[in-house]
Write a protein that holds these residues in place. Structure first.
Motif, PDB file in Angstrom:
ATOM      1  N   GLN A  45      37.289  30.945  16.600  1.00  0.00           N
ATOM      2  CA  GLN A  45      36.617  31.686  17.367  1.00  0.00           C
ATOM      3  C   GLN A  45      37.264  32.740  17.499  1.00  0.00           C
ATOM      4  O   GLN A  45      37.558  33.818  17.413  1.00  0.00           O
ATOM      5  N   ILE A  46      38.501  31.952  18.691  1.00  0.00           N
ATOM      6  CA  ILE A  46      39.106  32.675  19.096  1.00  0.00           C
ATOM      7  C   ILE A  46      40.199  33.777  18.423  1.00  0.00           C
ATOM      8  O   ILE A  46      40.503  34.705  18.046  1.00  0.00           O
ATOM      9  N   MET A  47      40.702  33.272  16.699  1.00  0.00           N
ATOM     10  CA  MET A  47      41.167  33.666  16.128  1.00  0.00           C
ATOM     11  C   MET A  47      40.537  34.628  15.364  1.00  0.00           C
ATOM     12  O   MET A  47      41.130  35.717  14.584  1.00  0.00           O
ATOM     13  N   ASN A  48      39.405  35.031  15.630  1.00  0.00           N
ATOM     14  CA  ASN A  48      38.288  35.941  15.374  1.00  0.00           C
ATOM     15  C   ASN A  48      37.485  36.937  16.211  1.00  0.00           C
ATOM     16  O   ASN A  48      37.450  37.941  15.958  1.00  0.00           O
ATOM     17  N   MET A  49      38.349  37.049  17.442  1.00  0.00           N
ATOM     18  CA  MET A  49      37.957  37.981  18.417  1.00  0.00           C
ATOM     19  C   MET A  49      38.798  39.060  18.002  1.00  0.00           C
ATOM     20  O   MET A  49      39.921  39.324  17.702  1.00  0.00           O
ATOM     21  N   PRO A  50      38.674  40.112  18.449  1.00  0.00           N
ATOM     22  CA  PRO A  50      39.132  41.361  18.724  1.00  0.00           C
ATOM     23  C   PRO A  50      40.513  41.660  19.223  1.00  0.00           C
ATOM     24  O   PRO A  50      41.205  41.827  18.818  1.00  0.00           O
ATOM     25  N   GLU A  51      40.462  40.273  20.582  1.00  0.00           N
ATOM     26  CA  GLU A  51      41.793  40.816  21.225  1.00  0.00           C
ATOM     27  C   GLU A  51      42.776  40.022  20.783  1.00  0.00           C
ATOM     28  O   GLU A  51      43.751  39.729  21.157  1.00  0.00           O
ATOM     29  N   LYS A 198      55.194  42.144  23.836  1.00  0.00           N
ATOM     30  CA  LYS A 198      54.156  43.545  23.661  1.00  0.00           C
ATOM     31  C   LYS A 198      54.017  43.632  24.952  1.00  0.00           C
ATOM     32  O   LYS A 198      55.044  43.258  26.218  1.00  0.00           O
ATOM     33  N   SER A 199      53.091  45.155  25.183  1.00  0.00           N
ATOM     34  CA  SER A 199      52.474  44.854  26.578  1.00  0.00           C
ATOM     35  C   SER A 199      51.964  43.744  27.439  1.00  0.00           C
ATOM     36  O   SER A 199      51.556  42.801  26.487  1.00  0.00           O
ATOM     37  N   PRO A 200      52.761  43.774  28.281  1.00  0.00           N
ATOM     38  CA  PRO A 200      51.933  42.227  29.006  1.00  0.00           C
ATOM     39  C   PRO A 200      50.338  41.968  29.085  1.00  0.00           C
ATOM     40  O   PRO A 200      49.617  41.352  29.141  1.00  0.00           O
ATOM     41  N   GLN A 201      49.532  43.244  29.168  1.00  0.00           N
ATOM     42  CA  GLN A 201      48.293  43.566  29.146  1.00  0.00           C
ATOM     43  C   GLN A 201      47.718  43.186  27.765  1.00  0.00           C
ATOM     44  O   GLN A 201      46.837  43.110  27.971  1.00  0.00           O
ATOM     45  N   ILE A 203      48.696  40.888  25.666  1.00  0.00           N
ATOM     46  CA  ILE A 203      49.126  39.806  25.525  1.00  0.00           C
ATOM     47  C   ILE A 203      47.953  38.416  26.850  1.00  0.00           C
ATOM     48  O   ILE A 203      47.351  38.013  25.960  1.00  0.00           O
ATOM     49  N   LEU A 204      47.807  39.262  27.777  1.00  0.00           N
ATOM     50  CA  LEU A 204      46.866  38.646  28.638  1.00  0.00           C
ATOM     51  C   LEU A 204      45.586  38.396  28.212  1.00  0.00           C
ATOM     52  O   LEU A 204      44.827  37.766  28.420  1.00  0.00           O
ATOM     53  N   ASP A 205      44.704  39.966  27.695  1.00  0.00           N
ATOM     54  CA  ASP A 205      43.927  39.843  27.348  1.00  0.00           C
ATOM     55  C   ASP A 205      43.652  39.097  25.822  1.00  0.00           C
ATOM     56  O   ASP A 205      42.742  38.607  25.629  1.00  0.00           O
ATOM     57  N   ALA A 206      44.504  38.429  24.800  1.00  0.00           N
ATOM     58  CA  ALA A 206      44.289  37.715  24.062  1.00  0.00           C
ATOM     59  C   ALA A 206      44.017  36.612  24.370  1.00  0.00           C
ATOM     60  O   ALA A 206      43.830  35.334  23.420  1.00  0.00           O
ATOM     61  N   TYR A 207      44.484  36.136  25.521  1.00  0.00           N
ATOM     62  CA  TYR A 207      44.428  34.840  25.665  1.00  0.00           C
ATOM     63  C   TYR A 207      43.193  34.096  27.159  1.00  0.00           C
ATOM     64  O   TYR A 207      43.518  33.440  27.952  1.00  0.00           O
ATOM     65  N   ASN A 208      42.836  35.666  27.442  1.00  0.00           N
ATOM     66  CA  ASN A 208      41.821  35.420  28.631  1.00  0.00           C
ATOM     67  C   ASN A 208      40.674  36.426  28.333  1.00  0.00           C
ATOM     68  O   ASN A 208      40.033  37.438  29.015  1.00  0.00           O
ATOM     69  N   ASP A 209      40.381  36.334  27.031  1.00  0.00           N
ATOM     70  CA  ASP A 209      39.457  37.313  26.897  1.00  0.00           C
ATOM     71  C   ASP A 209      37.908  37.585  27.124  1.00  0.00           C
ATOM     72  O   ASP A 209      37.799  35.898  27.940  1.00  0.00           O
ATOM     73  N   GLU A 242      45.634  33.290  33.477  1.00  0.00           N
ATOM     74  CA  GLU A 242      46.275  32.639  31.916  1.00  0.00           C
ATOM     75  C   GLU A 242      47.139  33.789  33.106  1.00  0.00           C
ATOM     76  O   GLU A 242      46.953  34.686  33.854  1.00  0.00           O
ATOM     77  N   THR A 243      48.271  33.033  32.816  1.00  0.00           N
ATOM     78  CA  THR A 243      49.849  33.896  33.389  1.00  0.00           C
ATOM     79  C   THR A 243      50.547  34.720  32.404  1.00  0.00           C
ATOM     80  O   THR A 243      50.695  33.885  31.217  1.00  0.00           O
ATOM     81  N   TYR A 244      51.679  35.430  32.616  1.00  0.00           N
ATOM     82  CA  TYR A 244      52.626  35.768  31.208  1.00  0.00           C
ATOM     83  C   TYR A 244      53.638  36.440  32.319  1.00  0.00           C
ATOM     84  O   TYR A 244      53.354  37.804  32.899  1.00  0.00           O
TER      85      TYR A 244
END
Length: 325
Positions: A45-51, A198-201, A203-209, A242-244
């Motif tokens: 499911q995570i892999m199919n998220m737009p984020e 890339k943009s820190p934001q 990356i954060l969005d990808a791991y904290n949807d 999540e932190t980056y």
């Protein structure tokens, strides 16, 4: 205060690693244990998220450069395509369809820690790409690497998609690459994905949807301990965080105790104390640039010979060969 192994005999590596991780300071759990049947489904499911941009970026690379990548893999005697961490094969199928359509002589050997995932992949390929000669193997990367050198009758293409190497800090990543290098002969190659800085934001969005799927994925460690180790974690008492760090390129996942509490793990005979806001470190996801990838390769005895990127350079797949040939 660190946990010191005693005469306790554990039935599984899961039990031993949980005991070590939760009696350590700071506390940690190994991310590989997220991937039971429920964890596998959550990750899909995570892999199919737009984020979660990684999947579409790498899929785009494989679609755009299919023919070039396939030509790089090919050999006069054919080749063995050994994929570490195969998962559901969504991206790999792009290559497999092309290889079968063009009558390449190859065997596909997917490796994954989850037998459930491998069974589903094998069944899917029988229907979708029946021309693929497949031989699955369940196990961890490190156990599999011990057997890689046995495939020496023709060219090996070792493939690692999804930036799985990102789950290792640089020192461990170098060890992992060294082990692959030692199993490679002159003609062999490694095809591996690396998520780029890339943009820190982003990356954060990808791991904290916002859908809470990544939170459920990380908390599956607690659910699994409740089920298999007779623990009494209340998942609502822990917060996914999540932190980056853009300097080191390290994204880190934590479960944070919202209050002071005691958790029993009955099968291990453990009472684990948590202070309010104490953490359990669960996962890292390392990000890279070309300089870091080339440095890792050099330290491991490899060299970059080709690279493929998406249109925005968010993600790259590199081909490595041994540098001593």
């Amino acid at each position: 205060m660190k946990f010191t192994p005693t005469t306790t005999k554990y039935e599984t590596a899961f039990e031993e690693d949980v005991a070590k991780g939760l009696t350590n300071f700071p506390k940690y759990l190994l991310s590989k244990y997220i991937y039971d049947e429920k964890g596998d489904k959550l990750f899909q499911q995570i892999m199919n998220m737009p984020e979660y941009y990684l999947t579409n970026c790498e899929l785009g690379i494989l679609k755009k450069h299919t023919a070039s990548i396939a030509d790089s893999f090919n050999s006069e005697k054919g080749f063995d395509l050994i994929e570490l961490g195969a998962g559901d094969g969504k991206k790999t199928k792009v290559l497999l369809k092309h290889l079968v359509a063009k009558n390449y002589d190859f065997n596909y050997l997917p490796v994954d820690i989850s037998q459930h995932v491998l069974d589903e992949l094998e069944e899917a390929l029988k229907t979708e790409i029946p021309g693929v000669k497949i031989k699955t193997q369940q196990g961890t990367y490190f156990k599999t690497l011990e057997k890689l050198a046995d495939y020496n009758s023709r060219k090996k293409v070792i493939m690692v998609l999804g930036s799985n190497i990102g789950n290792l800090l640089h020192e461990k990543a170098i060890d992992f690459l060294k082990n692959i290098c030692q199993a490679m002969s002159e003609e062999d190659m490694l095809f591996m994905g690396f998520d780029q800085k890339k943009s820190p934001q982003q990356i954060l969005d990808a791991y904290n949807d916002p859908h809470g799927i990544t939170e459920a994925f990380n908390k599956n460690l607690l659910v699994r301990m409740n089920s298999e180790l007779d623990a009494d974690f209340n998942t609502d008492d822990f917060k996914h965080w999540e932190t980056y760090n853009p300097e080191s390129g390290t994204a880190s996942s934590y479960l944070v105790s919202k209050k002071e509490q005691q958790v029993k793990i009955n099968k291990l005979g453990l009472n684990i104390h948590f202070d309010a806001w104490e953490t359990i470190h669960t996962e890292i996801s390392q990000k890279y640039d070309d300089h870091i990838v080339q440095w890792l390769a050099k330290e491991a005895g490899l060299k970059v010979t080709e690279e493929f990127s998406d249109s925005e350079n968010c993600y790259k797949n590199y081909i490595f060969r041994r540098k001593d040939f």
